[in-house]
Write a protein that holds these residues in place. Sequence first.
Motif, mmCIF file in Angstrom:
data_model
loop_
_atom_site.group_PDB
_atom_site.id
_atom_site.type_symbol
_atom_site.label_atom_id
_atom_site.label_comp_id
_atom_site.label_asym_id
_atom_site.label_seq_id
_atom_site.Cartn_x
_atom_site.Cartn_y
_atom_site.Cartn_z
ATOM 1 N N SER A 235 12.045 45.380 75.674
ATOM 2 C CA SER A 235 11.644 44.701 74.440
ATOM 3 C C SER A 235 10.260 45.158 73.981
ATOM 4 O O SER A 235 10.042 45.405 72.789
ATOM 5 N N ALA A 236 9.336 45.287 74.916
ATOM 6 C CA ALA A 236 7.972 45.718 74.572
ATOM 7 C C ALA A 236 7.950 47.141 74.029
ATOM 8 O O ALA A 236 7.081 47.496 73.237
ATOM 9 N N ALA A 237 8.919 47.963 74.452
ATOM 10 C CA ALA A 237 8.958 49.364 74.041
ATOM 11 C C ALA A 237 9.551 49.557 72.647
ATOM 12 O O ALA A 237 9.482 50.660 72.098
ATOM 13 N N GLU A 238 10.101 48.504 72.075
ATOM 14 C CA GLU A 238 10.675 48.633 70.728
ATOM 15 C C GLU A 238 9.583 49.030 69.744
ATOM 16 O O GLU A 238 8.537 48.399 69.669
ATOM 17 N N GLY A 239 9.818 50.115 69.024
ATOM 18 C CA GLY A 239 8.855 50.607 68.048
ATOM 19 C C GLY A 239 7.798 51.527 68.639
ATOM 20 O O GLY A 239 7.003 52.106 67.908
ATOM 21 N N ALA A 240 7.788 51.680 69.971
ATOM 22 C CA ALA A 240 6.811 52.572 70.609
ATOM 23 C C ALA A 240 7.276 54.021 70.477
ATOM 24 O O ALA A 240 8.456 54.301 70.244
ATOM 25 N N ASP A 241 6.336 54.928 70.642
ATOM 26 C CA ASP A 241 6.654 56.352 70.597
ATOM 27 C C ASP A 241 6.873 56.933 71.988
ATOM 28 O O ASP A 241 7.452 58.009 72.121
ATOM 29 N N LEU A 242 6.390 56.228 73.015
ATOM 30 C CA LEU A 242 6.540 56.697 74.387
ATOM 31 C C LEU A 242 6.359 55.519 75.337
ATOM 32 O O LEU A 242 5.504 54.665 75.117
ATOM 33 N N LEU A 243 7.160 55.507 76.391
ATOM 34 C CA LEU A 243 7.034 54.531 77.475
ATOM 35 C C LEU A 243 6.803 55.322 78.756
ATOM 36 O O LEU A 243 7.548 56.254 79.057
ATOM 37 N N ILE A 244 5.764 54.952 79.491
ATOM 38 C CA ILE A 244 5.452 55.626 80.758
ATOM 39 C C ILE A 244 5.710 54.642 81.898
ATOM 40 O O ILE A 244 5.218 53.516 81.870
ATOM 41 N N LEU A 245 6.488 55.086 82.882
ATOM 42 C CA LEU A 245 6.739 54.272 84.067
ATOM 43 C C LEU A 245 6.829 55.176 85.283
ATOM 44 O O LEU A 245 6.974 56.392 85.164
ATOM 45 N N ALA A 246 6.715 54.572 86.467
ATOM 46 C CA ALA A 246 6.750 55.332 87.718
ATOM 47 C C ALA A 246 8.047 55.081 88.460
ATOM 48 O O ALA A 246 8.649 54.013 88.350
ATOM 49 N N ARG A 247 8.444 56.076 89.221
ATOM 50 C CA ARG A 247 9.612 55.931 90.086
ATOM 51 C C ARG A 247 9.309 54.861 91.136
ATOM 52 O O ARG A 247 8.200 54.797 91.650
ATOM 53 N N ASP A 248 10.314 54.051 91.440
ATOM 54 C CA ASP A 248 10.081 52.928 92.345
ATOM 55 C C ASP A 248 11.173 52.782 93.392
ATOM 56 O O ASP A 248 11.252 51.771 94.063
ATOM 57 N N GLY A 249 12.009 53.798 93.528
ATOM 58 C CA GLY A 249 13.082 53.739 94.521
ATOM 59 C C GLY A 249 12.737 54.601 95.723
ATOM 60 O O GLY A 249 11.603 54.601 96.200
#
Length: 166
Positions: A102-116
């Motif tokens: 939901s927070a990423a709606e309208g964003a140009d990029l989402l950055i996240l890290a691998r967590d598995g």
Amino acid sequence: MTVIVWIVEGTWPACIDAACVYAPEGSDLVLLHVTGHEVSGAAHGAYAGLLGRARPDRDPGTAVEHLAATSAEQILARAAERLGRPCTRQERSGRVEREVVSAAEGADLLILARDGDRTHLGPRSLGPTSRFIVDHAPCPVLVVWPETAPSTATIPPPPPHPPHHR
């Protein structure tokens, strides 16, 4: 350009470092932390279930919620300090995967890290929450390794039979 950086305990430094490299100067950077309801909800439920109609002022779930909020503020402050650029800090609570999408709606990029499983390359390097976010994000996603990526030797061998072409 709006860049959302999902801040999670343990992996957030890699996400901040990626934002420093990949988010152009002048980007609107949003540091996002989401607190799930699982722990406080369990504490509320256990208290109500075990003790019946107890006094709400003694509910340990409320204390857990306050601790979570303080922890979120601290981690966001540390992340903003490491970033060293103007940014917005955003705290949310709820189902983590849905709040991030939901927070990423309208964003140009989402950055996240691998967590598995971070010992092998491949799909298992994403945990269930990150997998949901990658699959449902309404914007491009940059997935980073929190530490040095494993060698390509960790890729499993191909199947024994060649694929059939139709």
